[in-house]
Design a protein around this motif. Structure first.
Motif, PDB file in Angstrom:
ATOM      1  N   ASP A  32      45.754  46.702  40.525  1.00 25.47           N
ATOM      2  CA  ASP A  32      44.508  47.394  40.852  1.00 25.47           C
ATOM      3  C   ASP A  32      44.774  48.798  41.395  1.00 25.47           C
ATOM      4  O   ASP A  32      45.324  48.952  42.485  1.00 25.47           O
TER       5      ASP A  32
ATOM      6  N   ASP B 215      40.155  46.938  37.849  1.00 24.36           N
ATOM      7  CA  ASP B 215      39.802  47.573  39.116  1.00 24.36           C
ATOM      8  C   ASP B 215      40.400  48.969  39.176  1.00 24.36           C
ATOM      9  O   ASP B 215      41.139  49.331  40.107  1.00 24.36           O
TER      10      ASP B 215
ATOM     11  N   GLY C  76      38.336  44.730  35.579  1.00 24.93           N
ATOM     12  CA  GLY C  76      38.266  44.097  36.881  1.00 24.93           C
ATOM     13  C   GLY C  76      36.824  43.951  37.317  1.00 24.93           C
ATOM     14  O   GLY C  76      35.917  44.544  36.719  1.00 24.93           O
ATOM     15  N   ASN C  77      36.593  43.197  38.366  1.00 25.11           N
ATOM     16  CA  ASN C  77      35.219  42.985  38.814  1.00 25.11           C
ATOM     17  C   ASN C  77      34.566  44.276  39.300  1.00 25.11           C
ATOM     18  O   ASN C  77      33.365  44.497  39.107  1.00 25.11           O
TER      19      ASN C  77
ATOM     20  N   HIS D 159      42.737  40.151  35.072  1.00 25.23           N
ATOM     21  CA  HIS D 159      42.536  40.732  36.402  1.00 25.23           C
ATOM     22  C   HIS D 159      42.750  39.714  37.509  1.00 25.23           C
ATOM     23  O   HIS D 159      43.479  39.969  38.479  1.00 25.23           O
ATOM     24  N   ALA D 160      42.105  38.547  37.411  1.00 27.60           N
ATOM     25  CA  ALA D 160      42.163  37.563  38.495  1.00 27.60           C
ATOM     26  C   ALA D 160      42.918  36.300  38.106  1.00 27.60           C
ATOM     27  O   ALA D 160      43.004  35.373  38.912  1.00 27.60           O
TER      28      ALA D 160
ATOM     29  N   TYR E 136      36.990  37.053  38.304  1.00 27.63           N
ATOM     30  CA  TYR E 136      36.827  36.613  39.691  1.00 27.63           C
ATOM     31  C   TYR E 136      37.769  35.494  40.117  1.00 27.63           C
ATOM     32  O   TYR E 136      37.847  35.188  41.319  1.00 27.63           O
TER      33      TYR E 136
ATOM     34  N   HIS F 250      43.816  41.391  41.558  1.00 28.36           N
ATOM     35  CA  HIS F 250      42.578  41.010  42.228  1.00 28.36           C
ATOM     36  C   HIS F 250      42.764  40.756  43.718  1.00 28.36           C
ATOM     37  O   HIS F 250      42.119  41.393  44.544  1.00 28.36           O
TER      38      HIS F 250
END
Length: 388
Positions: free
Chosen positions: A187, A224, A253-254, A314-315, A335, A367
């Protein structure tokens, strides 16, 4: 018509008796991929036309379909499928196994179907059956996408059916042909100066927003890109350029997806650094903001790389979700998995999916900040709080 279906899909053939579904299936799909309701009636009752065997036949058909989808194999359901209640369990199966539901509709005139059935000695039911099939099909035809079918193809004549071709395409997340070496970057969160310093240390030639990688290497960004840092637009400009040049891959990313929702005009909470990003973007041209929106909108939830040996998200990404496409897959990629509880700071308590991971592929994700990168069951989270 050129019909394009994902390599992993549940394909429902939809059409009245006599519309040519079985012939179409044999022409375009492998025998092992085709699950015929007639065959399963014969399997359970020794008579393919025994309608009293329908429930048992579909119980077995759905069971076999589930086993094939779990193994990552295409399923083609050869049945009339003209009623919404017969299609509903097929869409549910596709969702359960995170694959794409596709409907191929053979909407032939009733007269053609009636004539074909008259020529078949095993079809001794009255003409009202086909009439009901055709009427029911056309009543629900417009609702197929609302039922959950991601792709709907409708063939309306014998000529269209004869001329149709079926091709298969990999899902967007299938990059197994990419073999790296990969430089996986967690990130960035708007920290442009730190990012360029990191790329330089890795051997990339950085000239403003132009980046040239070392020979044979490719960067992979774990999402992110924005929020919290002072230069989110610059990070976006650099990463967008690298992706466009083919020297980098990027998953969302979120924070990136929240920004996208805001840029689309959605009502989102301006928290966790989004206010700073929006303020920074306010100084950019409308053309650049439109490019950012298009870039974020095109990002794929996760990638399967290096012959299936490496997965980036990402997560994180569970083994049974890798290389598949569904809303649940995308949500997990963004997430991770939460317990439904919150901690003393009001943040969601995350389930440690990596502690239970037993997949063969290595999963690299970000994440959640960690004090230091740590290997756990073929997973690695390289996200540390700052660049050292």
């Amino acid at each position: 018509m050129k019909i394009t279906v994902p390599e992993l899909a549940l394909v429902a053939l939809v059409g009245a008796s006599g519309s040519g579904k079985s012939t179409f299936a044999r022409s375009h799909f492998r025998p092992t991929e085709i699950l015929s309701s007639d065959f399963f009636r014969g399997l359970v009752r020794d008579d393919e036309n025994d309608q009293s065997a329908t429930k048992d036949a579909f119980d077995v058909l759905h069971y076999v379909a589930a086993k094939r989808l779990a193994a990552g194999k295409m399923v083609v359901v050869d049945a009339t499928n003209v009623q919404p209640e017969s299609r509903k369990p097929l869409v549910a199966l596709a969702r359960e196994y995170h694959c794409i539901p596709v409907a191929i509709v053979l909407d032939l005139p009733e007269r053609v179907c009636q004539d074909r059935n008259k020529a078949r000695p095993d079809r001794d039911f009255g003409p009202h059956v086909v009439r009901n099939h055709v009427r029911t099909l056309r009543q629900s035809l417009r609702g197929l996408e609302r039922e959950g079918f991601r792709h709907v193809f409708v063939l309306r004549s014998e000529e269209e059916i004869a001329a149709a071709t079926v091709t298969r395409e990999p899902l967007y997340n299938d990059r197994k042909a990419d073999h790296g070496p990969f430089d996986i970057i967690g990130d960035v969160h708007g920290c442009f100066d730190e990012l360029t310093a990191l790329l330089t240390r890795l051997g990339y030639a950085v000239d403003g927003f132009a980046v040239r990688p070392p020979e044979g290497r490719k960067a992979v960004f774990l999402g992110d890109l924005v929020d919290r840092g002072p230069k989110s637009p610059d990070v976006l400009r650099l990463v967008m350029g690298m992706v466009a040049d083919g020297t980098a891959l990027c998953v969302p990313g979120n924070h990136d997806m929240k920004l996208l929702r805001k840029l689309r005009g959605r009502d989102v909470q301006i928290t966790h650094g989004l206010a700073e990003t929006l303020e920074q973007l306010a100084g950019e041209t409308p053309e650049f903001v439109a490019q950012v929106r298009a870039f974020l909108d095109g990002l794929v939830s996760h990638y399967v790389l290096d012959g299936g040996k490496l997965v980036v998200a990402h997560a994180g990404m569970k083994a049974e979700m890798q290389g598949r496409g569904s809303g649940k897959v995308r949500d997990f990629a963004l997430y991770g998995e939460t317990t439904g509880e919150t901690d003393e700071f009001g943040l969601p308590v995350r389930h440690n999916w990596a502690a239970e991971y037993r997949g063969a592929a290595t999963v690299v994700y970000g994440h959640t900040p960690v004090p230091a990168p740590e290997w756990l069951n073929h997973t690695l989270n390289p996200r540390v709080p700052r660049v050292v």
